[in-house]
Every structure is written in structure tokens, then in C-alpha cells.
Design a protein around this motif. Sequence first.
Motif, PDB file in Angstrom:
ATOM      1  N   SER A  27      -1.120  36.118 -19.011  1.00  0.00           N
ATOM      2  CA  SER A  27       0.226  35.673 -18.673  1.00  0.00           C
ATOM      3  C   SER A  27       1.165  36.874 -18.614  1.00  0.00           C
ATOM      4  O   SER A  27       0.885  37.930 -19.183  1.00  0.00           O
ATOM      5  N   TRP A  28       2.280  36.677 -17.916  1.00  0.00           N
ATOM      6  CA  TRP A  28       3.251  37.770 -17.768  1.00  0.00           C
ATOM      7  C   TRP A  28       4.650  37.252 -18.042  1.00  0.00           C
ATOM      8  O   TRP A  28       5.100  36.281 -17.437  1.00  0.00           O
ATOM      9  N   SER A  29       5.322  37.845 -18.999  1.00  0.00           N
ATOM     10  CA  SER A  29       6.717  37.547 -19.316  1.00  0.00           C
ATOM     11  C   SER A  29       6.961  36.041 -19.482  1.00  0.00           C
ATOM     12  O   SER A  29       7.943  35.486 -18.988  1.00  0.00           O
ATOM     13  N   GLY A  30       6.027  35.375 -20.148  1.00  0.00           N
ATOM     14  CA  GLY A  30       6.167  33.946 -20.401  1.00  0.00           C
ATOM     15  C   GLY A  30       5.666  33.065 -19.280  1.00  0.00           C
ATOM     16  O   GLY A  30       5.715  31.837 -19.399  1.00  0.00           O
ATOM     17  N   HIS A  31       5.187  33.645 -18.200  1.00  0.00           N
ATOM     18  CA  HIS A  31       4.656  32.874 -17.077  1.00  0.00           C
ATOM     19  C   HIS A  31       3.131  32.891 -17.144  1.00  0.00           C
ATOM     20  O   HIS A  31       2.514  33.951 -16.964  1.00  0.00           O
ATOM     21  N   LEU A  43       6.088  47.496 -11.216  1.00  0.00           N
ATOM     22  CA  LEU A  43       6.164  46.075 -11.517  1.00  0.00           C
ATOM     23  C   LEU A  43       5.051  45.307 -10.811  1.00  0.00           C
ATOM     24  O   LEU A  43       4.395  44.449 -11.417  1.00  0.00           O
ATOM     25  N   ARG A  73      16.036  41.369 -14.646  1.00  0.00           N
ATOM     26  CA  ARG A  73      14.775  40.673 -14.407  1.00  0.00           C
ATOM     27  C   ARG A  73      14.648  40.326 -12.927  1.00  0.00           C
ATOM     28  O   ARG A  73      15.583  40.513 -12.162  1.00  0.00           O
ATOM     29  N   GLU A 114       1.801  45.866 -12.443  1.00  0.00           N
ATOM     30  CA  GLU A 114       1.769  45.088 -13.684  1.00  0.00           C
ATOM     31  C   GLU A 114       1.373  43.642 -13.392  1.00  0.00           C
ATOM     32  O   GLU A 114       0.508  43.058 -14.059  1.00  0.00           O
ATOM     33  N   LEU A 115       2.002  43.050 -12.366  1.00  0.00           N
ATOM     34  CA  LEU A 115       1.686  41.676 -11.992  1.00  0.00           C
ATOM     35  C   LEU A 115       0.248  41.565 -11.496  1.00  0.00           C
ATOM     36  O   LEU A 115      -0.463  40.616 -11.852  1.00  0.00           O
ATOM     37  N   ASN A 171      -2.208  41.665 -14.433  1.00  0.00           N
ATOM     38  CA  ASN A 171      -2.241  40.415 -15.191  1.00  0.00           C
ATOM     39  C   ASN A 171      -2.960  39.307 -14.435  1.00  0.00           C
ATOM     40  O   ASN A 171      -3.686  38.500 -15.030  1.00  0.00           O
TER      41      ASN A 171
END
Length: 329
Positions: free
Chosen positions: A170-174, A157, A314, A160-161, A164
Motif C-alpha cells: 500500500s502507499w500513503s494509506g491507499h 514519486l 500531496r 515510488e508508486l 509499491n
Amino acid sequence: MTDLVIEKYIRRLGISLGNKIVSRGFDDFVNPLDFVKHIEQEVLKFTKSWDKGEDFDKWKYQRLIEAIRNIEYTISDPAYKIWKLQTLAQEFGKSQRELEQLYLKSLADFSNEPLKGLKELDEECGTNDREWLLHGFIPKATTILFHAEGGVGKTKLIYELAYNLITGQSWSGHPVTASERRVLCYQTDESPHDMRQALRARGFHPDMNFKYRTNWVIDAIPQLVKDIEEFQPDLIVIDSLTSVNRYSIFEENTTEYARPLLQLVQIANQYGCTVRQMGEDGYVWVDSCKLVALPNPPVNTWYVFESPAGEWVRVAGDDEFEVQQRSLR
């Protein structure tokens, strides 16, 4: 201001004493034994000539904390750091453990902050908008402690962050707040081969703004400061809190074990970067969902939720915790 006055006063007395001793030393008519006795008397008079009350105690305390801080932030070698702390402890007539406890308490001392009003709050914040790396999810210049059970995907995770943020996606809508960010990673919880495999699988390539170390311990704070000053990262990942404390002389359930967390908070505030630490801990249940986190202010805690079926839900920040708590069923 009081400390400065005391310090200047001590120095003036010392300089005056030194001048008297030098002047008498040049007097050939003074017997050497009388000269030594004169020095002894003058030094004794000097040590008793001024107030040794609370102001002096506070002055000594502040000088001790300053000396400990200098050792903590300039010496990377853990063994030599202990040596210096032991020497300092002897100088002040205390044990090394007492020094550790004093320094820990000094890090958690908020008594020096003045009482402020809303005007000062506006001036301190400078803007109505909070600064983010990943809007609504990763604040800028903060320390985030991420708890989760081993093997649930914490490292993947964070990679992944990091990817990005570095690539401006963007990540997961952020949404991200910059087209490119720098990430510093202290990866001590997996081998270099596993790390390379995971990074390549996510799409990392050699030209990205990603620097790492695989052999770092929490005692090497000076190395972290040096890396921050040279690389100037936006996000610092420390994986994991357990592995970087592997040589710690303190148990996890002791107060002293939290000292590095407070140091990281100070570093994040000083350099304006975000420090994210990964760790493992126990579980509690909230609204039939497993909450993997133990809030521990002043560290900003992230929450990992799992359903009773074992499905990962989440990660939520402190601001979203109450909403998550009500919405998960």
C-alpha cells in the motif's frame, strides 16, 4: 449498415464491369482502338451510375480515417509515417495538415454514442465497484496526466508508486488491489544512469516486473501497442510529455498537439491498462495553495498542491479535488 450496402454495391458494379471488359478483350474481331474507347466509355458510365451524395461522402471519409488510423498504429518510423500520410493526402486531394486535423477530430468524435439509460449504465460498468490499481488513487484502464514544476520530484514519486504496485504494498494509506503488478516505463526525460541510480535507491532489482525504453517518441504508437501486447503491463509511465513530443511538428498551444493524448486514452481503454504521463506547466492558486495542474478532459488529471512556503502537500485525484480545495489552508 449503409456503408456496407454502398461498399457491396460498388464491388458488384466493378466486378460486372471487369467481366464485360475481359469478355470483349477475348473478341478478336474488335478493333484495338474501339476496344480502348469501349473501356473508357464503360468506366465513365460506372463512375456516374450511382449516387454520390452524402452517403458516398461519408463512406469516403470513413475510408480515409481508417487509412490514417492504419498508418498511425502500424508504422513506427516517424519519417516513413509522414511519407505515407503525404501519399495518402495526394490520393484524396488534401494536404497532410488537413489529414492531421481530420484524424484529430475523429478521435474526439463522441456523436456515435447512442443515448442510454441507467440500465445500460449498469450493464456497461458490470459491477458496483470501480476497478483500481491503487485503491482510491490510481484507477484501472484510464489515462492520468500529472503536471508539476520541474525538479519537485515527479519522477521519484512515480518510481515510488511503481515499486509499491509491483511489490503489492500500500502507499500513503491507499491499498493495492493485487499482490503484484507489471509496469512499463518510457523514460525519455533522464539518462539511463540517472534512472538506474533512482531505481536502485528505491529498491528495484533485476527480477522485478519492470520494463522500460529510453528512446521513444509519441509518433511511435505502434511500438507502444506492441509492447503492451507482449508485456501486458498494468501501469504505463511516460516521462515526460514534453520529451516524447520533442520531434512533434505542432506547437504545445495548438489543438493538434493533443492528438497523442486522445490516442493514449483509446489505448488505455482498449487494453485495460493505466497510462500516466508526466509534464510541466504553469501554476494557479487555490485557497492559498499552489495547484499544479490544468484539467483537460477526457484525460483524468492529477493535482499537485504546494503551500505558499513552498512545501509539497500531496497529490489528489479528480474525485478528491473539491475536498482538497476546502481542506487546504
